[in-house]
Design an enzyme around this catalytic site. Structure first.
Site, short mmCIF file in Angstrom:
data_model
loop_
_atom_site.label_atom_id
_atom_site.label_comp_id
_atom_site.label_asym_id
_atom_site.label_seq_id
_atom_site.Cartn_x
_atom_site.Cartn_y
_atom_site.Cartn_z
CG HIS A 154 13.24 -6.74 3.46
ND1 HIS A 154 12.67 -6.05 4.52
CD2 HIS A 154 12.67 -6.22 2.32
CE1 HIS A 154 11.79 -5.18 4.06
NE2 HIS A 154 11.77 -5.25 2.73
CE LYS A 203 3.84 -6.84 1.27
NZ LYS A 203 4.74 -6.50 2.37
CG ASP A 206 12.36 -3.38 -1.10
OD1 ASP A 206 12.11 -4.18 -0.17
OD2 ASP A 206 11.97 -2.19 -1.12
CG HIS A 213 14.20 -1.47 3.97
ND1 HIS A 213 14.83 -1.94 2.83
CD2 HIS A 213 12.88 -1.69 3.76
CE1 HIS A 213 13.94 -2.41 1.98
NE2 HIS A 213 12.74 -2.28 2.53
#
Length: 333
Positions: free
Chosen positions: A219, A200, A221, A275
């Site tokens: 959020h 990404k 991962d 993060h």
């Protein structure tokens, strides 16, 4: 119904002086009201140290931070440079050409060029455009969606993928040893050769009011690990002991995030790092994140070797597909 897309890059280059309302975060989330701690730095770990030292340092970093910068790894500076060059070239293409790669998350097609317009509960959106695609294994790769321009995109990306896989395998071995397990334990539970690598590229253009916006909201991962290289514009922050800590740019370092799947497999010994990403008023920030994930059908739960009466299981076991579905739809795991 087709919704007209507005790309953040187009907004930024359209002479915007004030943020549209949908980008202004609630007061408690704004960078101006949630500043990072001064004088605190994230762990930096060199792979050139003695093996036992590396195991110990990585285990501690993953337990206490869920994050570290890795240096003296085997991904060549040239491969990192070429990866960045082709990503920057793609985002500098005319909008019409980029739109030919547009994805459609609403229909479940995530590969391609996108803007994260999926709104959160406060109807707020993030200041970022991105390009997403699977890098590995070959049977999961759809080269039709990879950029044809620049022509060197595929070669540069595949070179980086090959080198990154070697480092990832090494990291999974070190993490397994840090849990007191044999070196292949984590890789085996993540399905060995079936492990998927998803690229990404995040593009955060200059923002007229960066103190009010976020590039990516806080959020964790859902991957097992995320390995990231940024450009030299800072913005990544990680959550540690109730405060945000800014991550400084370190040339050619790999930014290693522990993801949700490794937290589950380790039964909570390793922490999936919370993060977020800030944006800059003058400069474009970019990052190249590779999500290392199990295949959708893999069953992920705490490793039995780590479970006993003193350390009972803290997580349920489910397929990675089910985990993804719950995370996307904010259903408790």
């Amino acid at each position: 119904m087709e919704v007209e897309r507005v790309r953040v890059q187009s907004l930024a280059h359209g002479g915007l002086h004030e943020l549209p309302a949908q980008f202004i975060r609630p007061a408690s989330e704004r960078p101006e009201n949630s500043k990072a701690l001064d004088g605190v730095t994230v762990p930096v770990i060199s792979l050139s140290q003695p093996h036992d030292v590396v195991v110990d340092e990585i285990s501690r970093a993953c337990s206490e931070w869920g994050f570290f910068l890795l240096t003296d790894h085997d991904v060549s500076p040239a491969a990192i440079r070429r990866l960045k060059e082709v990503g920057e070239e793609f985002f500098n293409l005319p909008l019409k050409e980029k739109e030919s790669y547009a994805n459609d998350p609403s229909s479940g097609r995530f590969d391609g060029y996108g803007t994260k317009m999926t709104k959160n509960l406060d109807e707020k959106v993030e200041w970022v455009d991105y390009f997403f695609h699977v890098m590995y294994p070959p049977k999961k790769v759809n080269y039709d969606i990879w950029p044809k321009n620049p022509p060197s995109y595929r070669g540069a990306t595949e070179e980086y993928s090959r080198e990154l896989q070697q480092v990832t395998n090494k990291l999974l071995e070190l993490l397994s040893e840090g849990l007191g397990l044999e070196a292949k334990a984590l890789r085996s539970r993540l399905s060995d050769e079936e492990i998927e690598y998803e690229m990404k590229i995040n593009m955060y253009p200059p923002c007229p009011q960066p103190e009010l916006a976020l590039g990516v909201e806080p959020h964790t991962d859902m991957s097992a690990l995320t390995l990231l290289v940024p450009n030299d514009v800072p913005g990544l922050q990680v959550w540690k002991d109730g405060n945000w800590v800014a991550v400084n740019y370190l040339p050619n370092a790999l930014f290693v995030h522990v993801g949700d799947q490794v937290e589950v497999l380790s039964n909570g010994k390793y922490k999936s790092v919370l993060h977020r990403s800030l944006v800059d008023k003058e400069r474009t920030r970019m990052s190249w994140a590779v999500f290392v994930t199990p295949p959708h059908e893999a069953m992920i739960g705490p490793m039995p070797e780590l479970i006993n009466e003193e350390n009972p299981s803290k997580y349920s076991t489910k397929t990675y597909a089910e985990y993804r579905h719950r995370k996307f739809n904010k259903i408790p795991q």
